[in-house]
Write a protein that holds these residues in place. Structure first.
Motif, PDB file in Angstrom:
ATOM      1  N   MET A   1      -9.811   7.781   2.445  1.00  0.00           N
ATOM      2  CA  MET A   1      -8.658   7.702   3.416  1.00  0.00           C
ATOM      3  C   MET A   1      -7.252   7.751   2.760  1.00  0.00           C
ATOM      4  O   MET A   1      -6.390   8.329   3.335  1.00  0.00           O
ATOM      5  N   PHE A   2      -7.400   6.893   1.776  1.00  0.00           N
ATOM      6  CA  PHE A   2      -6.075   6.856   1.090  1.00  0.00           C
ATOM      7  C   PHE A   2      -5.634   8.123   0.539  1.00  0.00           C
ATOM      8  O   PHE A   2      -4.516   8.655   0.425  1.00  0.00           O
ATOM      9  N   TRP A   3      -6.653   8.889  -0.020  1.00  0.00           N
ATOM     10  CA  TRP A   3      -6.680  10.154  -0.557  1.00  0.00           C
ATOM     11  C   TRP A   3      -6.099  11.107   0.298  1.00  0.00           C
ATOM     12  O   TRP A   3      -5.339  12.076   0.276  1.00  0.00           O
ATOM     13  N   ALA A   4      -7.009  11.119   1.531  1.00  0.00           N
ATOM     14  CA  ALA A   4      -6.593  12.207   2.474  1.00  0.00           C
ATOM     15  C   ALA A   4      -5.317  11.902   3.220  1.00  0.00           C
ATOM     16  O   ALA A   4      -4.626  13.149   3.389  1.00  0.00           O
ATOM     17  N   LEU A   5      -4.691  10.732   3.441  1.00  0.00           N
ATOM     18  CA  LEU A   5      -3.411  10.785   3.912  1.00  0.00           C
ATOM     19  C   LEU A   5      -2.134  11.256   3.007  1.00  0.00           C
ATOM     20  O   LEU A   5      -1.310  11.904   3.472  1.00  0.00           O
ATOM     21  N   SER A   6      -2.312  10.890   1.851  1.00  0.00           N
ATOM     22  CA  SER A   6      -1.548  11.416   0.863  1.00  0.00           C
ATOM     23  C   SER A   6      -1.758  12.977   0.673  1.00  0.00           C
ATOM     24  O   SER A   6      -0.645  13.666   0.331  1.00  0.00           O
ATOM     25  N   THR A   7      -2.921  13.676   0.774  1.00  0.00           N
ATOM     26  CA  THR A   7      -2.931  15.003   0.604  1.00  0.00           C
ATOM     27  C   THR A   7      -2.200  15.577   1.932  1.00  0.00           C
ATOM     28  O   THR A   7      -1.541  16.750   1.783  1.00  0.00           O
ATOM     29  N   ALA A   8      -2.312  15.111   3.069  1.00  0.00           N
ATOM     30  CA  ALA A   8      -1.721  15.584   4.482  1.00  0.00           C
ATOM     31  C   ALA A   8      -0.257  15.469   4.079  1.00  0.00           C
ATOM     32  O   ALA A   8       0.537  16.352   4.311  1.00  0.00           O
ATOM     33  N   ALA A   9       0.344  14.306   3.474  1.00  0.00           N
ATOM     34  CA  ALA A   9       1.810  14.180   3.094  1.00  0.00           C
ATOM     35  C   ALA A   9       2.331  15.358   2.295  1.00  0.00           C
ATOM     36  O   ALA A   9       3.496  15.687   2.583  1.00  0.00           O
ATOM     37  N   VAL A  10       1.633  15.713   1.565  1.00  0.00           N
ATOM     38  CA  VAL A  10       2.051  16.905   0.307  1.00  0.00           C
ATOM     39  C   VAL A  10       2.198  18.070   1.362  1.00  0.00           C
ATOM     40  O   VAL A  10       3.237  18.644   1.227  1.00  0.00           O
ATOM     41  N   GLY A  11       1.444  18.318   2.394  1.00  0.00           N
ATOM     42  CA  GLY A  11       1.350  19.588   3.179  1.00  0.00           C
ATOM     43  C   GLY A  11       2.598  19.492   4.037  1.00  0.00           C
ATOM     44  O   GLY A  11       3.201  20.527   4.399  1.00  0.00           O
ATOM     45  N   GLY A  12       3.171  18.401   4.439  1.00  0.00           N
ATOM     46  CA  GLY A  12       4.334  18.386   5.269  1.00  0.00           C
ATOM     47  C   GLY A  12       5.564  17.883   4.553  1.00  0.00           C
ATOM     48  O   GLY A  12       6.706  17.908   4.960  1.00  0.00           O
ATOM     49  N   SER A  13       5.533  17.817   3.219  1.00  0.00           N
ATOM     50  CA  SER A  13       6.852  17.646   2.335  1.00  0.00           C
ATOM     51  C   SER A  13       7.591  18.998   2.546  1.00  0.00           C
ATOM     52  O   SER A  13       7.203  20.088   2.652  1.00  0.00           O
ATOM     53  N   GLN A  14       9.028  18.470   2.456  1.00  0.00           N
ATOM     54  CA  GLN A  14      10.089  19.542   2.665  1.00  0.00           C
ATOM     55  C   GLN A  14      10.765  19.933   1.258  1.00  0.00           C
ATOM     56  O   GLN A  14      11.465  20.718   1.052  1.00  0.00           O
ATOM     57  N   GLN A  15      10.685  18.819   0.340  1.00  0.00           N
ATOM     58  CA  GLN A  15      11.396  18.824  -0.884  1.00  0.00           C
ATOM     59  C   GLN A  15      10.501  18.516  -1.989  1.00  0.00           C
ATOM     60  O   GLN A  15       9.502  17.880  -1.818  1.00  0.00           O
ATOM     61  N   PHE A  16      11.098  19.209  -3.291  1.00  0.00           N
ATOM     62  CA  PHE A  16      10.141  18.949  -4.257  1.00  0.00           C
ATOM     63  C   PHE A  16       9.786  17.518  -4.600  1.00  0.00           C
ATOM     64  O   PHE A  16       8.833  16.971  -5.070  1.00  0.00           O
ATOM     65  N   HIS A  17      10.931  16.814  -4.683  1.00  0.00           N
ATOM     66  CA  HIS A  17      10.623  15.174  -5.098  1.00  0.00           C
ATOM     67  C   HIS A  17       9.576  14.676  -4.197  1.00  0.00           C
ATOM     68  O   HIS A  17       9.016  13.564  -4.602  1.00  0.00           O
ATOM     69  N   GLN A  18       9.395  15.043  -2.765  1.00  0.00           N
ATOM     70  CA  GLN A  18       8.506  14.406  -1.780  1.00  0.00           C
ATOM     71  C   GLN A  18       7.175  15.029  -2.197  1.00  0.00           C
ATOM     72  O   GLN A  18       6.163  14.230  -2.370  1.00  0.00           O
ATOM     73  N   VAL A  19       7.013  16.222  -2.797  1.00  0.00           N
ATOM     74  CA  VAL A  19       5.760  16.758  -3.143  1.00  0.00           C
ATOM     75  C   VAL A  19       5.451  15.952  -4.438  1.00  0.00           C
ATOM     76  O   VAL A  19       4.282  15.450  -4.383  1.00  0.00           O
ATOM     77  N   ALA A  20       6.285  15.606  -5.458  1.00  0.00           N
ATOM     78  CA  ALA A  20       5.968  14.996  -6.721  1.00  0.00           C
ATOM     79  C   ALA A  20       5.461  13.566  -6.398  1.00  0.00           C
ATOM     80  O   ALA A  20       4.386  13.143  -6.831  1.00  0.00           O
ATOM     81  N   MET A  21       6.254  12.849  -5.259  1.00  0.00           N
ATOM     82  CA  MET A  21       5.897  11.503  -5.060  1.00  0.00           C
ATOM     83  C   MET A  21       4.587  11.365  -4.441  1.00  0.00           C
ATOM     84  O   MET A  21       3.744  10.404  -4.586  1.00  0.00           O
ATOM     85  N   TRP A  22       4.252  12.174  -3.324  1.00  0.00           N
ATOM     86  CA  TRP A  22       2.890  12.144  -2.758  1.00  0.00           C
ATOM     87  C   TRP A  22       1.476  12.695  -3.563  1.00  0.00           C
ATOM     88  O   TRP A  22       0.565  12.098  -3.363  1.00  0.00           O
ATOM     89  N   ARG A  23       2.076  13.512  -4.666  1.00  0.00           N
ATOM     90  CA  ARG A  23       0.866  13.945  -5.648  1.00  0.00           C
ATOM     91  C   ARG A  23       0.796  12.709  -6.211  1.00  0.00           C
ATOM     92  O   ARG A  23      -0.313  12.490  -6.699  1.00  0.00           O
ATOM     93  N   ALA A  24       1.767  11.904  -6.900  1.00  0.00           N
ATOM     94  CA  ALA A  24       1.458  10.671  -7.760  1.00  0.00           C
ATOM     95  C   ALA A  24       0.657   9.741  -6.559  1.00  0.00           C
ATOM     96  O   ALA A  24      -0.589   9.107  -7.229  1.00  0.00           O
ATOM     97  N   VAL A  25       0.846   9.440  -5.585  1.00  0.00           N
ATOM     98  CA  VAL A  25       0.037   8.617  -4.680  1.00  0.00           C
ATOM     99  C   VAL A  25      -1.338   9.325  -4.614  1.00  0.00           C
ATOM    100  O   VAL A  25      -1.994   8.543  -4.460  1.00  0.00           O
ATOM    101  N   ASN A  26      -1.427  10.445  -4.434  1.00  0.00           N
ATOM    102  CA  ASN A  26      -2.618  11.044  -4.280  1.00  0.00           C
ATOM    103  C   ASN A  26      -3.490  10.705  -5.679  1.00  0.00           C
ATOM    104  O   ASN A  26      -4.673  10.616  -5.530  1.00  0.00           O
TER     105      ASN A  26
END
Length: 384
Positions: A1-26
């Motif tokens: 579930m931890f993995w899934a939620l962070s994956t969904a957050a990547v899909g909803g990211s609007q800026q690069f630093h958001q993608v980078a952060m959620w990929r790290a969480v992933n």
């Protein structure tokens, strides 16, 4: 579930630093999954068939990765309900992962749950005393696991497997340059993707094949069968690396030669984890601490092997004359492809050879360490 939620957050990211952060969480989510899966396989299979279990896990996971990559690539260039296709791909994967997490929670039974209940009920009075003194049960488990980790680190078999893992992971990390190398040769994106897919399919089949062969060989040679399989696989990396990077003409007309070589290479060099490392770890590590030990091994090997990719770049530029300013993005760059191939060869053939040699001391230590663990397990059962 931890993995899934962070994956969904990547899909909803609007800026690069958001993608980078959620990929790290992933990455944290993935780091939780891998050791738990390895421990689960080790607990679910007996010694004689454990390699097949690890191989099946690797086969299914790799084929799923190939299929997911194809689906994501197809979706990436489309629009769905007014949303970019790559976002839909992330959200689709997150939805499927959440569903799988729910199925695991509802139906998967920990193979050690019954043993753990009996152990907690009738053993480990020292931990109970700590609890009575006010130390939390969770803290005592952490201390116990850390003590076990320190004990396992002193086991020669563990040290040798970790050492070969550090060296043996270098070529696989260097292989991230395969895509760039093929495109420098002159292959288009589709041809490059097809070549890498053939290599991945070969690795998937090889992982299962290596685990299966090692299981059969270990029944004939219980103390050395798995080691021989691992050394064979590591050694095969040398001739295949030389043939792939030095012998085959580096031109787009060599597509068939590259395809056959990559498939056979993947089929033979991917045995180590399933044939030897995973099963042998399970035999020299206390069962209740396997997850932590697998996690320690992954963290240690992954951290050090990550230096391979920068080393390939440094060797290609400083020693073999790679110049990024000379690249032709449309027709390939034979000179740069040649320089990169020499850097790759240095970080593949030599580490493969060293990895093969690193397994040699296990012929002496593995049987001793396995017997020590067996005796310790018998004593613990008698105490329970």
């Amino acid at each position: 579930m931890f993995w899934a939620l962070s994956t969904a957050a990547v899909g909803g990211s609007q800026q690069f630093h958001q993608v980078a952060m959620w990929r790290a969480v992933n990455g944290f989510g993935l780091a939780i999954v891998i050791p738990a899966l390895q421990s689960f396989i080790a607990d679910s299979y007996m010694d004689g068939v454990r390699g097949t279990g690890f191989g099946l896990l690797s086969l299914v996971g790799t084929l799923g990765g190939i299929g997911g990559g194809v689906v994501a690539t197809v979706m990436a260039g489309q629009q769905f309900w007014g949303m970019a296709g790559w976002r839909c791909a992330f959200i689709l994967m997150a939805t499927l992962s959440s569903f799988i997490g729910l199925l695991v929670f509802l139906f998967v039974v920990d193979p050690r749950r019954k043993a753990s209940v009996n152990h907690d009920a009738g053993f480990n009075s020292e931990r109970d005393e700590l609890v009575e003194k006010g130390t939390s049960r969770v803290s005592s488990v952490w201390f116990e696991s850390w003590d076990a980790t320190k004990a396992v680190i002193k086991v020669p078999t563990f040290q040798i497997i970790v050492l070969q893992g550090i060296v043996g992971s270098l070529p696989w990390t260097a292989m991230v340059f395969f895509t760039m190398w093929f495109e420098l040769i002159g292959f288009d994106h589709n041809s490059t993707a097809a070549l890498l897919s053939l290599f991945a399919i070969g690795c998937a089949m090889g992982s299962f094949l290596g685990g299966f062969i090692a299981d059969r060989l270990s029944q004939i040679y219980p103390h050395s069968g798995r080691i021989m399989c691992a050394q064979f696989s590591a050694f095969m990396g040398i001739p295949f690396s030389v043939f792939l990077l030095k012998v085959i003409p580096q031109s787009a007309s060599s597509y068939c030669a590259f395809a056959v070589t990559l498939f056979l290479m993947g089929l033979t060099i991917s045995w180590n984890a399933t044939a030897a490392n995973g099963p042998m770890f399970a035999e020299v590590v206390p069962p209740k601490h396997r997850t932590m030990i697998y996690a320690f091994d992954r963290a240690f090997e992954g951290s050090l092997s990550s230096f391979a990719a920068p080393l390939v770049g440094i060797l290609s530029e400083k020693m073999f004359g790679y110049d990024s300013k000379s690249i032709d993005p449309f027709n390939g760059s034979p000179r740069e492809a040649f320089a990169l191939s020499r850097g790759l060869l240095s970080m593949m053939a030599i580490p493969f050879g060293l990895c093969c040699l690193c397994y040699t001391p296990l012929y002496k230590f593995f049987s001793q360490d396995r017997e020590n663990v067996r005796i310790a397990a018998v004593k613990e059962e008698e105490m329970i």
